[in-house]
Design an enzyme around this catalytic site. Structure first.
Site: not given
Length: 643
Positions: A42, A139, A22-26, A19-20
């Site tokens: 996640k 955040d 990022g820098g830490m997780a998919t 789905i998405a």
């Protein structure tokens, strides 16, 4: 991180597609095979799964969201570490079928004040629930505000959350600021601390962006943006987009104040003030609170007891009951009794027979289970997953189960740190007899090669050296060079000495030799013009100054080499420039002061000798030798008499 679509995590969650990331997780859309429902999983990137700080933060996100139960907060359903297959730290959340608020911003640009309020009220309601139990999100940004297909707004990603229930994720000493810099409050940038008012600031920035379609500050780097948040006041939204109601304009200004004390104290106060603004804009608008109107009523224990009948109100026996009781006292005929006894024996025999079969089945199962556990495959040890551990940690884990271990091979890995285990044979979940050896495959870290120095080599020699170092030859370009002969390597890209992965493409820059430039003739032109233009063209120019009776001062007398052809770039060009006539005429300096007369004569390169006579305070020239209009060579002595 490689795509894990198709993998089954924890023996339960089948990853369908990404789905998405990022820098830490998919984040993956997944199917919960146990409950047959779609969820969002996640998964932390593999290279971070070995970092305890990141794993703690990841687990803290689960605790933060699990501590909250609110219709506008994405629910967390599970969290764990995949023990079989691909090593993965994962978090299971409800799957929101929809888009982020950022998607709507991209599509529409900005929103009307009424629409902005409708978006912000659910967000503030969710944050108010978090603030009530001491959790700060830290955040808030459009990417973390999800909107489902049914229109339900959900706040996601409590990965930076902090509070008494979940501990802290960031301290001032860490000197690391997490979150999105465009929405960070000044106190987070300066001191690395945050409270409920920091979330209020972030929501204020989101409101500004929704109203205007722009962020309040822009810069070439995150540091510049953070500096503006600390040192500059967020402008009123109405300065960028006229027509915004004054009450909403003022509330956004107050929420984005650089002083936390000037903001609403938490999301609940911000929500109440926003509803007041909404009521001013549309008095007919009615808002439904997401909080319960009444406190929950506890269930009483005695409500579950069986009702008792008072003895004083016991019902009188009916005639039917009396008849049944009287019939019991009557004797049964002998024939009737024997038939009933025979039927009862027959019925009892069937039940006993069934029970015997059940007992036999249980005995067989116990026997099979005993054989499996004590003699069969059940005696074999289940191999734990040791991926991501050091060799010593793996040996400790395996030896405690009665298994041995040995490093079978060391291989390069882009994802697993040097010295950590990539995989084992058998893998986690496999079975072995006690005392058998598990083969370990250990990472040597990323495979890297140094780009060799190829300057001065031919293309063929450079290509062979590139292949020898497990690299790939890329494009070849040509350029002029003053130092490297034609056909030889000038440099490479990446440059020599750079550490790169196997089969990295190395591009070469080959010399075309020295560039030939057109050379014009500057004879008869100004010496300064010739010097500047030839130098700018790339030549090495030197000038010599000589006297000339025929060429005016400052004009080029000769040039070497001559102009009209071409010369290599950087070639030496020699210019001879006129210093003018070597002879000069004695000027008339009578009646001038000593200083003025001396200056005029020295400008003509004449050596001045002064003779003083008389007692006058201000002396002037009364005589000169040689006489006025005499022709002399430059450097000659001229005597002036002053008095």
């Amino acid at each position: 991180m490689s795509d894990l679509s198709g993998e089954i995590i924890d023996g339960r969650y089948e990853l369908l597609h990404q789905i998405a990331s990022g820098g830490m997780a998919t984040i993956y859309a997944a199917m919960d095979t146990r409950l047959d429902r779609k969820v969002a999983v996640k998964i932390m990137h593999a290279h971070l799964a070995n970092d305890e700080a990141f794993v703690d933060r990841f687990i803290r996100e689960a605790k933060a969201a699990a501590a909250l139960s609110h219709p506008n907060i994405v629910a967390v359903q599970d969290q764990g570490w995949n023990q079989s297959g691909v090593p993965a730290v994962f978090l299971v959340m409800e799957l929101i079928d929809g888009h982020t608020l950022r998607d709507y911003l991209f599509e529409q640009g900005s929103f009307s004040p009424a629409e902005v309020i409708r978006y912000l009220i659910p967000v503030l309601s969710a944050l108010a629930a978090a603030h009530k139990i001491g959790i700060v999100h830290r955040d808030i940004k459009p990417e973390n505000i999800l909107i489902s297909q049914s229109g339900r707004i959900k706040v996601a990603d409590f990965g930076l959350a902090r509070g008494e229930l979940i501990g802290n994720t960031m301290t001032a000493e860490s000197s690391v600021i997490l979150g999105s810099v465009s929405y960070l409050s000044p106190e987070q940038v300066q001191r690395g601390i945050a409270d409920a008012r920091s979330d209020v600031y972030s929501v204020g920035i989101v409101a500004f962006e929704l109203l205007t379609g722009e962020k309040p500050f822009a810069g070439d780097s995150p540091i510049q943006i953070a500096y503006k948040h600390v040192n500059e006041r967020v402008p009123a939204p109405s300065t960028l987009k006229p027509g915004i109601p004054a009450s909403l304009d003022a509330l956004v200004q107050r929420a984005t104040s650089t002083n936390p004390d000037d903001r609403p104290r938490d999301a609940d106060q911000f929500l109440n003030e926003l509803r007041e603004v909404q009521a001013l804009l549309d008095p007919k608008q009615r808002q439904l609170s997401l909080e319960l109107d009444l406190p929950p009523i506890p269930v009483r224990n005695n409500s579950r007891r069986t009702p008792r009948v008072s003895p004083s109100k016991s019902p009188e026996p009916s005639g039917r009951v009396s008849t049944m009781v009287s019939n019991k006292d009557k004797k049964v005929p002998p024939e009737k009794t024997s038939e009933r006894v025979h039927a009862e024996k027959h019925h009892a025999s069937a039940r006993i027979k069934r029970n015997r079969w059940i007992a036999l089945g249980i005995s067989v199962l116990i026997g099979v289970g005993g054989w499996y556990a004590f003699l069969g495959p059940g005696t074999r040890v289940v191999v734990p997953s040791v991926a991501g551990l050091t060799v010593d940690q793996a040996k400790t884990a395996l030896s405690s189960l009665g298994l041995k271990s040995a490093v079978t091979d060391q291989v390069f890995s882009e994802d697993i740190s040097k010295g950590k285990i990539i995989s084992s044979k058998p893998a986690g979940g496999g079975r072995m007899n006690a005392g058998e050896t598990v083969s370990l495959f250990v990472s040597k870290g990323p495979e890297r090669y140094l780009v060799p120095d190829m300057q001065g080599l031919t293309i063929e020699a450079a290509a062979a050296l590139i292949d020898k170092n497990s690299l790939a030859l890329g494009t070849i370009t040509e350029a002029f060079s003053l130092k490297i002969p034609q056909g030889f390597i000038i440099n490479s890209s990446p440059i020599a000495g750079t550490s790169v992965a196997r089969n990295t493409t190395i591009n070469l820059n080959v010399s075309k030799g020295i560039e030939q430039l057109p050379l014009a003739s500057y004879v008869g032109k100004g010496g300064e013009q010739a010097l500047n233009e030839l130098t700018d063209a790339g030549f090495d120019v030197s000038s010599t100054y000589v006297y000339s009776e025929s060429v005016p001062i400052g004009i080029v007398i000769s040039q070497t080499p001559d102009g009209g052809g071409s010369a290599p770039k950087g070639a030496k060009i020699a210019l001879t420039v006129s210093k003018g006539s070597e002879s000069v005429f004695i000027p008339n300096v009578y009646s001038l002061t000593q200083a003025k007369a001396t200056a005029i004569l020295q400008d003509l390169d004449l050596h001045v000798i002064v003779k003083k006579i008389g007692t006058r305070a201000i002396k002037v020239v009364i005589d000169i030798s040689p006489t006025v209009s005499s022709k002399v060579l430059r450097g000659s002595k001229v005597t002036i008499t002053v008095g």
